[in-house]
Design an enzyme around this catalytic site. Sequence first.
Site, short mmCIF file in Angstrom:
data_model
loop_
_atom_site.label_atom_id
_atom_site.label_comp_id
_atom_site.label_asym_id
_atom_site.label_seq_id
_atom_site.Cartn_x
_atom_site.Cartn_y
_atom_site.Cartn_z
N MET A 58 0.86 -1.19 0.00
CA MET A 58 0.00 0.00 0.00
C MET A 58 0.89 1.24 0.00
O MET A 58 0.45 2.33 0.36
CB MET A 58 -0.93 -0.01 1.21
CG MET A 58 -1.88 -1.21 1.16
SD MET A 58 -3.42 -0.94 2.03
CE MET A 58 -2.84 -0.80 3.68
N ALA A 60 4.14 3.84 0.97
CA ALA A 60 4.88 4.29 2.17
C ALA A 60 5.95 3.26 2.49
O ALA A 60 6.05 2.74 3.60
CB ALA A 60 3.94 4.51 3.35
N HIS A 65 9.49 -3.62 3.24
CA HIS A 65 9.02 -3.85 1.86
C HIS A 65 10.20 -4.17 0.95
O HIS A 65 10.13 -5.05 0.09
CB HIS A 65 8.34 -2.59 1.30
CG HIS A 65 7.07 -2.22 1.99
ND1 HIS A 65 6.96 -1.08 2.75
CD2 HIS A 65 5.86 -2.81 2.03
CE1 HIS A 65 5.73 -0.98 3.22
NE2 HIS A 65 5.04 -2.02 2.80
N GLN A 89 -10.27 -2.49 2.69
CA GLN A 89 -9.74 -3.20 3.87
C GLN A 89 -9.65 -2.31 5.10
O GLN A 89 -9.19 -2.75 6.14
CB GLN A 89 -8.39 -3.85 3.57
CG GLN A 89 -7.23 -2.89 3.37
CD GLN A 89 -5.98 -3.62 2.91
OE1 GLN A 89 -5.87 -4.00 1.75
NE2 GLN A 89 -5.06 -3.84 3.82
N GLY A 177 4.98 -10.22 4.04
CA GLY A 177 5.75 -10.21 5.29
C GLY A 177 5.01 -10.93 6.41
O GLY A 177 3.78 -10.91 6.49
N LYS A 179 4.92 -10.00 9.36
CA LYS A 179 4.37 -9.07 10.36
C LYS A 179 2.84 -9.20 10.37
O LYS A 179 2.22 -9.21 11.43
CB LYS A 179 4.78 -7.62 10.10
CG LYS A 179 4.30 -6.73 11.24
CD LYS A 179 4.80 -5.33 11.12
CE LYS A 179 3.93 -4.51 10.23
NZ LYS A 179 2.56 -4.30 10.76
N MET A 214 9.10 -3.01 11.48
CA MET A 214 8.92 -1.92 10.52
C MET A 214 7.49 -1.92 9.99
O MET A 214 6.94 -2.96 9.67
CB MET A 214 9.92 -2.06 9.39
CG MET A 214 11.29 -1.72 9.84
SD MET A 214 12.36 -1.31 8.48
CE MET A 214 13.85 -0.98 9.41
N SER A 215 6.93 -0.72 9.92
CA SER A 215 5.56 -0.56 9.44
C SER A 215 5.41 0.86 8.92
O SER A 215 6.05 1.79 9.44
CB SER A 215 4.60 -0.77 10.62
OG SER A 215 3.34 -0.22 10.31
N SER A 216 4.57 1.01 7.91
CA SER A 216 4.33 2.35 7.35
C SER A 216 3.73 3.26 8.42
O SER A 216 3.85 4.47 8.36
CB SER A 216 3.38 2.26 6.16
OG SER A 216 3.86 1.29 5.27
O1 PAF Z 1 -0.16 -5.84 3.72
C1 PAF Z 1 -0.56 -4.91 2.99
O2 PAF Z 1 0.13 -3.92 2.76
C2 PAF Z 1 -1.94 -4.99 2.37
O3 PAF Z 1 -2.84 -5.60 3.22
C3 PAF Z 1 -1.93 -5.67 0.98
C4 PAF Z 1 -1.55 -7.14 1.09
C5 PAF Z 1 -1.00 -4.94 0.05
C6 PAF Z 1 -3.34 -5.63 0.37
O4 PAF Z 1 -3.77 -4.32 0.19
#
Ligand code: PAF
Length: 311
Positions: A58, A60, A65, A89, A177, A179, A214-216
């Site tokens: 998604m 960021a 990533h 989502q 990932g 996570k 790590m996370s956006s």
């Molecule tokens: O993990 C994410 O970043 C999202 O849930 C994904 C798998 C890209 C689906 O939008």
Amino acid sequence: MLKKTRYKDNKLLWISPFVVFLAPQSALMQRYSTTAELENALREQRKKKQKIGLVPTMGALHNGHLSLVRRSLFQNDITVVSIFVNPTQFNDSTDLEAYPRTLEKDEALLRTLEGTIWVYAPEVSDIYSGIVETKYYDFKGLDTVMEGPNRPGHFEGVATIVERLFRIVKPKKAYFGEKDYQQLQIIKLISKQKRLGVSVIDCPIVRENSGLAMSSRNQRLSENARSEASLIYQQLLWAKRRFTTLSFDRIKEEVAQTFTDHSLFDLEYFEIAESATLQPALERRKNKKYRAFIAVRIEGVRLIDNLAMNE
Ligand code: PAF
């Protein structure tokens, strides 16, 4: 005055008395903004027997990533990195609005890698063909625990977009990932259920030096909260150390108490579950694998993490 110099592997160095700028470099990077363009281009590559890998994101982007992208670059000829903030989502519209959108920066980061990367950054109406709605799935109970009840509709949204991405890109392999461990298990399930022909590759969690996964979302934390958030990983490690000596209930109580004592955190859940089924476990059973899962809010930002309790 700027001076242009050729660096040994074709990078350009712009040299001034004050600034040294290393031109970002990647072998080949292209952006596709529409599904039709991407599908046409991929069709041509498939005719040439090129192996295609997919890294759904998604945006960021961060080092977590990049580790997925590196793995895909190593195993495929072309890596498609989808950058799409999927509205279906998000069960919280504030979270959706606050989600960072940094396409140019993301592309600059990807350009620092070596290999063929195709960025797929569609508009909502394009990827959803005008009908923005989730599909129904039977997740066989994987969605009834932890993230499921806390984020109604989230996994249906994830599964809908991932199925769509798999059908558009038709990769041999797709990289996710650990996570988002629950998401990973659900994606593996739907890939099989729907016979999408994609191997789902799980990649280890990448952590900051402090241990924070790590996370956006980390970029929304103040410096103080970001440093305090290392408590999440510390507690997972503590649980692992006590895994064979304390009961699961006792471990859960102690972890909950630690977060209650800390005014910055709001613990949503801490659970020990069987790794394969994700069902909460009451006690250790022989030959079973377990993981601890956690979700906390800090400064209103929701963070999740998990750790294997036994190998
Ligand atoms: O993990 C994410 O970043 C999202 O849930 C994904 C798998 C890209 C689906 O939008």
